[in-house]
Design a protein around this motif. Sequence first.
Motif, PDB file in Angstrom:
ATOM      1  N   LYS A 282      -8.499  -2.125  -6.023  1.00  0.00           N
ATOM      2  CA  LYS A 282      -7.275  -1.329  -5.852  1.00  0.00           C
ATOM      3  C   LYS A 282      -6.045  -2.131  -6.290  1.00  0.00           C
ATOM      4  CE  LYS A 282      -8.632   2.581  -3.962  1.00  0.00           C
ATOM      5  NZ  LYS A 282      -8.639   3.787  -4.777  1.00  0.00           N
TER       6      LYS A 282
ATOM      7  N   GLU B  97      -5.781  -2.546 -10.025  1.00  0.00           N
ATOM      8  CA  GLU B  97      -5.373  -1.294 -10.667  1.00  0.00           C
ATOM      9  C   GLU B  97      -3.907  -0.987 -10.412  1.00  0.00           C
ATOM     10  OE1 GLU B  97      -8.479   1.189  -9.173  1.00  0.00           O
ATOM     11  OE2 GLU B  97      -9.900   0.261 -10.551  1.00  0.00           O
ATOM     12  N   LEU B  98      -3.444  -1.316  -9.230  1.00  0.00           N
ATOM     13  CA  LEU B  98      -2.030  -1.103  -8.910  1.00  0.00           C
ATOM     14  C   LEU B  98      -1.149  -1.965  -9.820  1.00  0.00           C
ATOM     15  CD1 LEU B  98       0.251  -0.004  -7.130  1.00  0.00           C
ATOM     16  CD2 LEU B  98      -0.244  -1.828  -5.495  1.00  0.00           C
TER      17      LEU B  98
ATOM     18  N   LYS C  16       0.832  -1.197   0.000  1.00  0.00           N
ATOM     19  CA  LYS C  16       0.000   0.000   0.000  1.00  0.00           C
ATOM     20  C   LYS C  16       0.868   1.248   0.000  1.00  0.00           C
ATOM     21  CE  LYS C  16      -3.849  -0.301   2.466  1.00  0.00           C
ATOM     22  NZ  LYS C  16      -4.746  -0.183   3.632  1.00  0.00           N
TER      23      LYS C  16
ATOM     24  N   TYR D 290       6.283   1.702  -8.284  1.00  0.00           N
ATOM     25  CA  TYR D 290       5.238   0.787  -8.770  1.00  0.00           C
ATOM     26  C   TYR D 290       5.787  -0.608  -9.029  1.00  0.00           C
ATOM     27  CZ  TYR D 290       1.634   4.406  -9.293  1.00  0.00           C
ATOM     28  OH  TYR D 290       0.691   5.370  -9.065  1.00  0.00           O
TER      29      TYR D 290
ATOM     30  N   LYS E  29      -2.339   7.606 -11.151  1.00  0.00           N
ATOM     31  CA  LYS E  29      -2.165   7.666  -9.704  1.00  0.00           C
ATOM     32  C   LYS E  29      -2.549   6.365  -9.013  1.00  0.00           C
ATOM     33  CE  LYS E  29      -6.653   9.806  -8.966  1.00  0.00           C
ATOM     34  NZ  LYS E  29      -7.426  10.890  -8.359  1.00  0.00           N
ATOM     35  N   PHE E  30      -3.213   5.480  -9.732  1.00  0.00           N
ATOM     36  CA  PHE E  30      -3.609   4.213  -9.107  1.00  0.00           C
ATOM     37  C   PHE E  30      -2.573   3.104  -9.304  1.00  0.00           C
ATOM     38  CE2 PHE E  30      -7.643   6.336 -10.269  1.00  0.00           C
ATOM     39  CZ  PHE E  30      -8.098   6.582  -8.980  1.00  0.00           C
TER      40      PHE E  30
ATOM     41  N   ARG F 136      -8.371  -0.879 -17.981  1.00  0.00           N
ATOM     42  CA  ARG F 136      -7.441  -0.184 -17.082  1.00  0.00           C
ATOM     43  C   ARG F 136      -7.011   1.163 -17.652  1.00  0.00           C
ATOM     44  NH1 ARG F 136      -5.321   2.514 -14.206  1.00  0.00           N
ATOM     45  NH2 ARG F 136      -3.670   2.170 -12.685  1.00  0.00           N
TER      46      ARG F 136
END
Length: 574
Positions: free
Chosen positions: A521, A524-525, A12, A25, A462-463, A549
Amino acid sequence: MRWTHTLIPTLKEAPSDAEILSHQYLIRSGMVRKLTAGLYTFLPLGLRVLHKIEKIVREEMDRSGALETLMPALQPPEIWQKSGRYETARDVLFKAKDRSDKEWVLGPTHEEVITTLVAGELQSYRHFPKTFYQIQTKFRDEIRPRFGLMRAKEFIMKDAYSFDTTDEGAQVSYKSMYDAYARIFKRCGLTAFAVEADTGVMGGKFSHEYMVPAETGENEVVYQEESGYAANIEKAVTGSVKLDSDPALKDLEIEKFPTPGVKTIENLARGSHKIPATQQIKTLVYFLEDKPIILLLRGDDQLNEAKLTGVVGSAEFRPGEEAEIVELLGAHPGSLGAVGVSSEVKIYGDLAIEGTWGMVTGANEDGFHIKNVNVSRDLPSVEWVDLRTAKVGDPCPTSGKPLKIQRAIEVGHVFKLGTKYSEALGATFLDHDGKTKPAVMGCYGIGVTRTLQSVIEQSNDKFGVIWPMAIAPYQVCLTPLNVDPASEVMQLANKFYTELVSKGVEVIMDDRDERPGFKFKDSELVGFPIRLAIGEKSLANGVVELKMRAGGEVEKITPEMAVATVLERVHEML
RNA sequence: CGGAGCGUAGCUCAGCUUGGUAGAGCACCUGCUUUGGGAGCAGGACGUCGCAGGUUCAAAUCCUGUCGCUCCGACCA
């Protein structure tokens, strides 16, 4: 693949040692983990992406006619001594010793190995041309590994080497690789463009780098969109930036004047003297293998060391130290000049000040400068060359329009080598005319692991990551919001999974017993291109939810249409 | 190698100035509740405070050394 069966350790929060977004990322999405600085373990997800990039590279290399090989990473130092790089590349060479204390080299690149091979195997002009490539781990003792995979001690490179009998042939081989590279980066979903690159000590015109525009890049590209000119700043030339000199000053005699406390170009431009930087001559003292050389630039210009390398034919130079400079010129930096300096010292002057007059330079006496310098008259022994670093707004060398500068990541480099290695390592052949000649070489590299991270750097929000379909770890993330095997939701998910997999779609099913938001989440990450969510609420309305996406709203489609729709999207995006 | 910063739980960090019981959030384990956008409650496990010396009655905290990590520069896919 089921999420619970693989290992995707998402985070996270960003790890504190990851500075740039793509590095963060890369770690947060569970693709890689750091062992120590510059060394990374690829986890299952990252490895899938890596393999996909490698597959694209292989396909395009094969298509270009290059032959895949695999060379040893561990190499005998003797071949490095033969090529001369045991010394010149010593800073990046990792060395190891075996039980009998014999030294070995961990290959940072493979010119020596491939050329040794060719020396033994290709003996007639009939055997040429040939291009060999490999995808392999390289080792470089980087002074400073950084940014995750961007600059690592150990990394995966696709390297290729072409061998031709003639210069013209070598150009054809070069072009073939150049074109293949463009296809590779395009297929990886990367916006990369070729720029003219510095050739350093090797000389020659043929070198291009493939650059990915990115603010975090370590390179600067000088370009002009309309003319199409683009070059690494180390290489970039400009149209003439010479300024007109005031005719009234042309024939004035040089005159010494006091400039107490003035140490910099800036001091002289501001202070009470008000001499614009463009009217000053900047004097730099360098030492080239212990011999002093003097470099002259206009006050507002910066030395480009890569250009200097080309000019002097060696990278073995360094700025002089203060004591050395005082000994040579009799003054400290800030008051240096080349007027009246012994003709035994080699002086290079930048083209921007060639033939100018009314210039100001140091007097070689602390606290004094001289003005009314007429360069042609007062600096007769200067050799005029291009030494300056291009600046934003300089004229484009082809169109004269203003140049721009953009930071970029170098993902590939194509290079025409000539016969340096073939001569050193004996890669010669017998030509038609019965004469022995050295093969003409080219070498070509793609940083595969760097390419991977570059895609993240270029494609994210940003995700998280937004993977292009072609190299996504999985094409589709199937997200049942209830994982009870008996539930209608999970049964439908299982059905979709089976059908999609049977049609060749790469699916990961998020079968974790987690709340919907948590799963969304995570998906998407990680950045799967397509997400198909199945939940009780939407199913009650007779639909499942498709989310791309890369953007767009959630699309509600009937379960009957789901598999066909996903299949269509996957193919559209490949 | 030069310059700057940081090392405390798996992760992100507080505590250090002014020495005295090792902390929070996330993650992890158990239970209950919850279930469409990173849930809640209760309980639990997890630390040689990077390492080595020193000062001190006492060191995460002060001193010295050392190692590691990150950033800026030279190198490069």
